[in-house]
Scaffold this active site. Structure first.
Site, PDB file in Angstrom:
ATOM      1  N   LYS A  43       5.835   1.993  -5.929  1.00  0.00           N
ATOM      2  CA  LYS A  43       5.968   0.979  -6.736  1.00  0.00           C
ATOM      3  C   LYS A  43       6.037   1.141  -8.149  1.00  0.00           C
ATOM      4  CE  LYS A  43       1.818  -0.047  -5.190  1.00  0.00           C
ATOM      5  NZ  LYS A  43       1.668   1.146  -4.020  1.00  0.00           N
ATOM      6  N   THR A  44       5.491   2.032  -8.831  1.00  0.00           N
ATOM      7  CA  THR A  44       5.610   2.495 -10.022  1.00  0.00           C
ATOM      8  C   THR A  44       6.828   3.214 -10.177  1.00  0.00           C
ATOM      9  OG1 THR A  44       3.325   2.488 -10.487  1.00  0.00           O
ATOM     10  CG2 THR A  44       4.585   3.801 -12.098  1.00  0.00           C
ATOM     11  N   THR A  45       7.205   3.958  -9.295  1.00  0.00           N
ATOM     12  CA  THR A  45       8.554   4.689  -9.317  1.00  0.00           C
ATOM     13  C   THR A  45       9.626   3.933  -9.287  1.00  0.00           C
ATOM     14  OG1 THR A  45       7.408   6.093  -8.061  1.00  0.00           O
ATOM     15  CG2 THR A  45       9.798   6.587  -8.188  1.00  0.00           C
ATOM     16  N   ASN A  67       0.837  -1.282   0.152  1.00  0.00           N
ATOM     17  CA  ASN A  67       0.121   0.058  -0.106  1.00  0.00           C
ATOM     18  C   ASN A  67       0.972   1.269   0.056  1.00  0.00           C
ATOM     19  OD1 ASN A  67      -2.428  -1.300   0.056  1.00  0.00           O
ATOM     20  ND2 ASN A  67      -2.245  -1.548   2.301  1.00  0.00           N
ATOM     21  N   ARG A  72      17.766   2.704 -15.171  1.00  0.00           N
ATOM     22  CA  ARG A  72      19.053   1.941 -15.043  1.00  0.00           C
ATOM     23  C   ARG A  72      19.535   1.206 -16.282  1.00  0.00           C
ATOM     24  NH1 ARG A  72      19.565  -0.814  -9.418  1.00  0.00           N
ATOM     25  NH2 ARG A  72      20.299   1.201  -8.793  1.00  0.00           N
ATOM     26  N   LYS A  74       3.562   4.158  -1.066  1.00  0.00           N
ATOM     27  CA  LYS A  74       3.960   4.609  -2.468  1.00  0.00           C
ATOM     28  C   LYS A  74       5.312   4.464  -2.795  1.00  0.00           C
ATOM     29  CE  LYS A  74       5.402   9.219  -4.205  1.00  0.00           C
ATOM     30  NZ  LYS A  74       4.815   9.242  -5.624  1.00  0.00           N
ATOM     31  N   PHE A  89      -9.524  -0.455 -16.180  1.00  0.00           N
ATOM     32  CA  PHE A  89     -10.849  -1.015 -15.652  1.00  0.00           C
ATOM     33  C   PHE A  89     -11.213   0.064 -14.491  1.00  0.00           C
ATOM     34  CE2 PHE A  89      -7.968  -1.504 -12.310  1.00  0.00           C
ATOM     35  CZ  PHE A  89      -8.601  -1.428 -11.168  1.00  0.00           C
ATOM     36  N   GLU A 148       0.593  -1.758 -12.720  1.00  0.00           N
ATOM     37  CA  GLU A 148      -0.671  -1.932 -12.188  1.00  0.00           C
ATOM     38  C   GLU A 148      -1.332  -3.476 -12.748  1.00  0.00           C
ATOM     39  OE1 GLU A 148      -0.705   0.069 -10.043  1.00  0.00           O
ATOM     40  OE2 GLU A 148       0.273   2.007 -10.947  1.00  0.00           O
ATOM     41  N   TRP A 161     -13.343   0.621 -10.623  1.00  0.00           N
ATOM     42  CA  TRP A 161     -14.345   0.044  -9.862  1.00  0.00           C
ATOM     43  C   TRP A 161     -15.893   0.822  -9.667  1.00  0.00           C
ATOM     44  CZ3 TRP A 161      -9.449   1.183  -8.446  1.00  0.00           C
ATOM     45  CH2 TRP A 161      -9.391   2.670  -8.142  1.00  0.00           C
TER      46      TRP A 161
HETATM   47  P1  ATP Z   1       3.990   5.877  -7.400  1.00  0.00           P
HETATM   48  O1  ATP Z   1       3.562   5.908  -8.801  1.00  0.00           O
HETATM   49  O2  ATP Z   1       4.024   7.210  -6.769  1.00  0.00           O
HETATM   50  O3  ATP Z   1       5.401   5.079  -7.095  1.00  0.00           O
HETATM   51  P2  ATP Z   1       2.658   3.825  -6.457  1.00  0.00           P
HETATM   52  O4  ATP Z   1       2.823   2.914  -7.656  1.00  0.00           O
HETATM   53  O5  ATP Z   1       3.335   2.890  -5.252  1.00  0.00           O
HETATM   54  O6  ATP Z   1       3.081   5.034  -6.475  1.00  0.00           O
HETATM   55  P3  ATP Z   1      -0.285   3.181  -6.692  1.00  0.00           P
HETATM   56  O7  ATP Z   1      -0.827   2.419  -5.737  1.00  0.00           O
HETATM   57  O8  ATP Z   1      -0.009   2.952  -8.080  1.00  0.00           O
HETATM   58  O9  ATP Z   1       1.041   3.628  -5.899  1.00  0.00           O
HETATM   59  O10 ATP Z   1      -0.798   4.542  -6.350  1.00  0.00           O
HETATM   60  C1  ATP Z   1      -0.708   5.483  -7.455  1.00  0.00           C
HETATM   61  C2  ATP Z   1      -1.100   6.905  -6.610  1.00  0.00           C
HETATM   62  O11 ATP Z   1      -1.452   6.916  -5.301  1.00  0.00           O
HETATM   63  C3  ATP Z   1       0.104   7.790  -6.585  1.00  0.00           C
HETATM   64  O12 ATP Z   1      -0.184   9.174  -6.876  1.00  0.00           O
HETATM   65  C4  ATP Z   1       0.375   7.736  -5.262  1.00  0.00           C
HETATM   66  O13 ATP Z   1       1.239   9.035  -4.426  1.00  0.00           O
HETATM   67  C5  ATP Z   1      -0.558   7.387  -4.474  1.00  0.00           C
HETATM   68  N1  ATP Z   1      -0.541   6.589  -3.176  1.00  0.00           N
HETATM   69  C6  ATP Z   1       0.332   5.750  -3.112  1.00  0.00           C
HETATM   70  N2  ATP Z   1       0.483   5.274  -1.868  1.00  0.00           N
HETATM   71  C7  ATP Z   1      -0.377   6.158  -1.293  1.00  0.00           C
HETATM   72  C8  ATP Z   1      -0.880   6.278   0.071  1.00  0.00           C
HETATM   73  N3  ATP Z   1      -0.430   5.301   1.030  1.00  0.00           N
HETATM   74  N4  ATP Z   1      -1.950   7.009   0.417  1.00  0.00           N
HETATM   75  C9  ATP Z   1      -2.295   7.902  -0.410  1.00  0.00           C
HETATM   76  N5  ATP Z   1      -1.817   8.004  -1.712  1.00  0.00           N
HETATM   77  C10 ATP Z   1      -1.036   7.124  -2.120  1.00  0.00           C
HETATM   78 MG    MG Z   2       1.568   2.574  -9.364  1.00  0.00          MG
END
Ligand code: ATP
Ligand code: MG
Length: 175
Positions: free
Chosen positions: A18-20, A14, A28, A16, A70, A107, A72
């Site tokens: 993952k995508t980063t 949960n 890299r 933040k 998709f 995702e 929800w």
């Molecule tokens: P990022 O793309 O910043 O690396 P992520 O891929 O880990 O984030 P996702 O679950 O894909 O996170 O959600 C994408 C968006 O939700 C991003 O804008 C991120 O900042 C936000 N987000 C991620 N984690 C949280 C959290 N714990 N609470 C609120 N917003 C979040």
């Molecule tokens: Mg993400």
């Protein structure tokens, strides 16, 4: 110890990042002249910085944002499943095409969670990928089968997020 081989890396949880993290790996890999494909399964409404950067790395980076993904909130589940299926078939073709050293399926976990694509089909495809290809899957709530199949699993654990203080998503950080 065996030699090097392509890895299946999974970034879930949960928190933040993952995508980063996936984008960091892309950066890299490209430094070594490796070709990268990034396929985003969920289209956001923001003007994503990474999509703009991708244009600057067009020689090495193939960036694809798939349809409407998709939702929800959807009023049309059949259409969502069809779009998810189409996106997944594109990912399969990209993997089979074997033109990239690194393939990022951003995702993707949600396609399993929402029952749009059978988990086993995804696992089979990832397992049968070209042997030197690295594949990254991101998304919250990775299913048990994906976790079992991956060579590397990192769970992003939220300790704090500025969202809780009411700080809005910002350019360069969230998008
Ligand atoms: P990022 O793309 O910043 O690396 P992520 O891929 O880990 O984030 P996702 O679950 O894909 O996170 O959600 C994408 C968006 O939700 C991003 O804008 C991120 O900042 C936000 N987000 C991620 N984690 C949280 C959290 N714990 N609470 C609120 N917003 C979040
Ligand atoms: Mg993400």
């Amino acid at each position: 110890m065996s030699g090097t081989r392509g890895l299946f890396l999974l970034f879930t949880g949960n928190g933040k990042g993952k995508t980063t993290a996936a984008l960091g790996l892309a950066f890299r890999a490209m430094g070594h002249g490796q070709r990268v494909a990034m396929i985003q399964f969920i289209k956001g409404s923001w003007k994503y910085g990474e999509l703009e950067s991708a244009r600057r790395f067009a020689d090495l980076l193939d960036f694809h944002v798939m349809g409407r993904g998709f939702t929800w909130k959807s009023d049309n589940l059949d259409r969502d499943i069809a779009v998810a299926r189409e996106a997944w078939e594109f990912a399969r073709a990209t993997i089979a095409g074997n033109r990239h050293q690194l393939v990022i399926l951003d995702e993707l976990t949600y396609l399993v969670t929402y029952g749009m694509i059978p988990e086993q089909e995804i696992i089979d495809t990832l397992t049968a990928r070209p042997s030197s290809m690295h594949v990254v899957v991101t998304g919250r709530g990775a299913s048990d089968g994906l976790i079992a199949a991956a060579d590397l699993v990192t769970e992003m654990c939220e300790i704090r997020h500025p969202y809780k203080k009411g700080i809005r998503a910002q350019k360069g950080i969230e998008f």
